[in-house]
Design an enzyme around this catalytic site. Structure first.
Site, PDB file in Angstrom:
ATOM      1  N   ASP A 129     -17.326  23.358   9.523  1.00  0.00           N
ATOM      2  CA  ASP A 129     -17.870  24.416   8.681  1.00  0.00           C
ATOM      3  C   ASP A 129     -17.438  25.759   9.262  1.00  0.00           C
ATOM      4  O   ASP A 129     -16.706  25.798  10.255  1.00  0.00           O
ATOM      5  CB  ASP A 129     -19.409  24.330   8.616  1.00  0.00           C
ATOM      6  CG  ASP A 129     -20.072  24.641   9.954  1.00  0.00           C
ATOM      7  OD1 ASP A 129     -19.379  24.897  10.952  1.00  0.00           O
ATOM      8  OD2 ASP A 129     -21.324  24.632  10.003  1.00  0.00           O
ATOM      9  N   ASP A 179     -19.323  29.368  10.558  1.00  0.00           N
ATOM     10  CA  ASP A 179     -20.644  29.925  10.869  1.00  0.00           C
ATOM     11  C   ASP A 179     -20.568  31.436  11.042  1.00  0.00           C
ATOM     12  O   ASP A 179     -19.666  31.938  11.710  1.00  0.00           O
ATOM     13  CB  ASP A 179     -21.171  29.321  12.186  1.00  0.00           C
ATOM     14  CG  ASP A 179     -21.142  27.810  12.188  1.00  0.00           C
ATOM     15  OD1 ASP A 179     -22.000  27.200  11.542  1.00  0.00           O
ATOM     16  OD2 ASP A 179     -20.233  27.227  12.841  1.00  0.00           O
ATOM     17  N   ASP A 190     -22.237  28.333   7.009  1.00  0.00           N
ATOM     18  CA  ASP A 190     -23.594  28.650   7.476  1.00  0.00           C
ATOM     19  C   ASP A 190     -23.710  30.151   7.693  1.00  0.00           C
ATOM     20  O   ASP A 190     -22.885  30.742   8.386  1.00  0.00           O
ATOM     21  CB  ASP A 190     -23.895  27.953   8.811  1.00  0.00           C
ATOM     22  CG  ASP A 190     -24.240  26.484   8.637  1.00  0.00           C
ATOM     23  OD1 ASP A 190     -24.631  26.098   7.518  1.00  0.00           O
ATOM     24  OD2 ASP A 190     -24.105  25.730   9.618  1.00  0.00           O
TER      25      ASP A 190
HETATM   26  P1  GTP Z   1     -17.964  22.511  14.122  1.00  0.00           P
HETATM   27  O1  GTP Z   1     -18.678  23.247  13.039  1.00  0.00           O
HETATM   28  O2  GTP Z   1     -18.054  21.033  13.952  1.00  0.00           O
HETATM   29  O3  GTP Z   1     -16.563  22.967  14.292  1.00  0.00           O
HETATM   30  O4  GTP Z   1     -18.682  22.817  15.519  1.00  0.00           O
HETATM   31  P2  GTP Z   1     -19.762  23.925  15.823  1.00  0.00           P
HETATM   32  O5  GTP Z   1     -19.862  24.038  17.290  1.00  0.00           O
HETATM   33  O6  GTP Z   1     -19.464  25.178  15.065  1.00  0.00           O
HETATM   34  O7  GTP Z   1     -21.101  23.248  15.303  1.00  0.00           O
HETATM   35  P3  GTP Z   1     -22.201  23.755  14.264  1.00  0.00           P
HETATM   36  O8  GTP Z   1     -21.603  24.520  13.151  1.00  0.00           O
HETATM   37  O9  GTP Z   1     -22.975  22.535  13.882  1.00  0.00           O
HETATM   38  O10 GTP Z   1     -23.180  24.657  15.106  1.00  0.00           O
HETATM   39  C1  GTP Z   1     -22.804  25.923  15.622  1.00  0.00           C
HETATM   40  C2  GTP Z   1     -23.806  26.380  16.617  1.00  0.00           C
HETATM   41  O11 GTP Z   1     -25.029  26.693  15.987  1.00  0.00           O
HETATM   42  C3  GTP Z   1     -24.142  25.326  17.671  1.00  0.00           C
HETATM   43  O12 GTP Z   1     -24.177  25.942  18.904  1.00  0.00           O
HETATM   44  C4  GTP Z   1     -25.520  24.855  17.350  1.00  0.00           C
HETATM   45  O13 GTP Z   1     -26.245  24.545  18.512  1.00  0.00           O
HETATM   46  C5  GTP Z   1     -26.092  26.049  16.663  1.00  0.00           C
HETATM   47  N1  GTP Z   1     -27.098  25.651  15.672  1.00  0.00           N
HETATM   48  C6  GTP Z   1     -26.964  24.753  14.691  1.00  0.00           C
HETATM   49  N2  GTP Z   1     -28.100  24.668  13.978  1.00  0.00           N
HETATM   50  C7  GTP Z   1     -28.952  25.560  14.514  1.00  0.00           C
HETATM   51  C8  GTP Z   1     -30.279  25.978  14.206  1.00  0.00           C
HETATM   52  O14 GTP Z   1     -30.917  25.485  13.289  1.00  0.00           O
HETATM   53  N3  GTP Z   1     -30.810  26.985  14.968  1.00  0.00           N
HETATM   54  C9  GTP Z   1     -30.115  27.555  15.990  1.00  0.00           C
HETATM   55  N4  GTP Z   1     -30.686  28.522  16.702  1.00  0.00           N
HETATM   56  N5  GTP Z   1     -28.872  27.168  16.311  1.00  0.00           N
HETATM   57  C10 GTP Z   1     -28.306  26.187  15.594  1.00  0.00           C
HETATM   58 MN    MN Z   2     -19.560  25.213  12.961  1.00  0.00          MN
HETATM   59 MN    MN Z   3     -22.798  25.192  11.352  1.00  0.00          MN
END
Ligand code: GTP
Ligand code: MN
Ligand code: MN
Length: 389
Positions: free
Chosen positions: A204, A206, A313
């Site tokens: 995704d 973020d 996100d």
């Molecule tokens: P990929 O998207 O698979 O490339 O990896 P990513 O590291 O970007 O994972 P992800 O998008 O799932 O999460 C990004 C960061 O947001 C991670 O460090 C998570 O721990 C954090 N995160 C995800 N959900 C939440 C939440 O509900 N609250 C908080 N505070 N952090 C979150």
């Molecule tokens: Mn991500």
């Molecule tokens: Mn995410």
């Protein structure tokens, strides 16, 4: 501190947040195996076991060389008996029977396929597995009750399985920036998650959004999503108050004024022409904001259309919490987890994406930058590109 030249001088630290973990490392042949076992433990609702395998894998990611013999593991932290057995077998035989049989197992493959659907967690996937369902197609075939997220997850399944590239993330960044500035000039937008850590692809994209004037960010999310919706850029969105704190952060109940992060889980409609333009660096957001053509209600096949679905996100944070939010949303997940464990166990502090609370002094510690937070925690600053634990 040991003198330089002494091999134990570069002794591996035991918390991932004390180490530098680059994206590319030397031991994928071992870490991929351990992560299969970690994932399998997660599917079986065994969090302790899952984290243990993930920590073991993470230690190997931080090694400056490839593990060649079991001797190389001496003095390494976080390697339990089970992980060592698996590593030994791979070093000696080229593969581990347990890992390979897990990989092949019907339960593992089903759980992977079903939790791979946006909106489907381990609980739901497990229930479906026990009811005999095996694939996304089975859900449609048997007419399962699905919530709105899961319906979107199925509808865009193929697209959402495809990794998001950095080029696509950059186009999405331009769109998000345009949307945010249209509804709140002066707002700041930061790319988070895997892309901030230097990943070339992700599941995704973020973003963290804030405004230097505290309070200006209130009520921002619905304005952003309305703007995006009007432009025909959103396929799905659900805005929630962040419930992360209550779930994960235990005793550090924040004061009420802190419980106001808004998070939006969304699926963007990304015009492929915009990504091509962007690669030729002639992009304009105009190229991507024509939507509105009629979609088929059933599954979307991006080969036949000019667009693809991308998971995005969005998080809005008050300026005073921006440093904590930045640290909390950069990841990796294990790095975050280890930071909180370090704070609690070693420093009697409680860290969240909102704040850092010092239990000994009974006060919240303010920070404007990630560097300040590492300093409060008594940790060397680790840049995002080395948080790939
Ligand atoms: P990929 O998207 O698979 O490339 O990896 P990513 O590291 O970007 O994972 P992800 O998008 O799932 O999460 C990004 C960061 O947001 C991670 O460090 C998570 O721990 C954090 N995160 C995800 N959900 C939440 C939440 O509900 N609250 C908080 N505070 N952090 C979150
Ligand atoms: Mn991500
Ligand atoms: Mn995410």
């Amino acid at each position: 501190p040991k003198p330089n030249g002494d091999p134990s001088a570069m002794q591996m630290k035991s918390y991932a947040c004390q180490r530098r973990t680059p994206l590319k490392h030397h031991n994928s042949f071992l870490t991929e195996a351990l992560e299969i076992l970690s994932q399998n433990a997660e599917y079986n609702d065994n969090e302790g076991r899952s984290v243990a395998f993930r920590r073991a894998a993470s230690v190997l990611k931080a090694l400056p060389h490839r593990v060649k013999t079991i001797e190389d593991l001496r003095c390494l932290p976080c390697l339990g008996d089970h992980s060592q057995r698996v590593i030994k077998e791979i070093l000696e035989d080229g593969s581990s029977r347990e890992v390979e049989s897990t990989r092949q197992s019907e339960q593992f493959q089903t759980m992977k396929a079903l939790t791979g659907i946006f909106g489907v967690g381990v609980r739901t996937a497990d229930r479906w597995f026990r009811e005999g369902l095996r694939s996304p197609d089975d859900l449609i075939r048997t007419g399962q009750q699905l919530n709105r997220a899961q319906q979107a997850g199925l509808q865009y399944y193929d697209d959402l399985q495809k990794p998001v590239t950095k080029a696509e993330a950059d186009v999405i960044s331009d769109i998000v920036e345009k949307a945010v500035h249209a509804v709140l000039p002066g707002a700041e937008i930061q790319l988070m998650g895997g892309f901030r850590r230097g990943k070339e692809v992700g599941h995704d994209v973020d973003f963290l959004i804030t405004h230097p004037e505290e309070g200006k960010e209130e009520g921002l999310m619905p304005k952003i999503t309305n703007w995006l919706e009007e432009q025909g850029l959103l396929l799905y969105q659900k805005t929630t108050r962040n419930s992360y704190l209550e779930k994960m952060d235990g005793p550090a109940r924040p004061p009420n004024n802190m419980d106001r992060f808004e998070r939006c889980f969304s699926i963007f409609k990304l015009q492929k022409s915009a990504v091509r333009c962007k690669s030729n660096s002639t992009a304009s957001v105009e190229d991507v904001s024509r939507g509105g053509e009629n979609e088929r209600p059933s599954e979307h096949h991006s080969e036949e259309s000019g667009w693809r679905a991308v998971r995005v996100d969005l998080v809005v944070s008050p300026y005073s919490q921006f440093a904590f939010a930045t640290l909390g949303w950069t990841g990796s997940k294990l790095f975050e987890r280890e930071l909180r464990r370090w704070a609690g166990q070693e420093k009697h502090m409680s860290l969240s994406s909102h704040a850092l609370y010092d239990s000994k002094q009974n006060l919240y510690l303010r920070a404007k930058t990630e560097e300040e937070i590492f300093a409060y925690l008594g940790l060397e600053f680790i840049p995002p590109s080395e948080r790939n634990a």
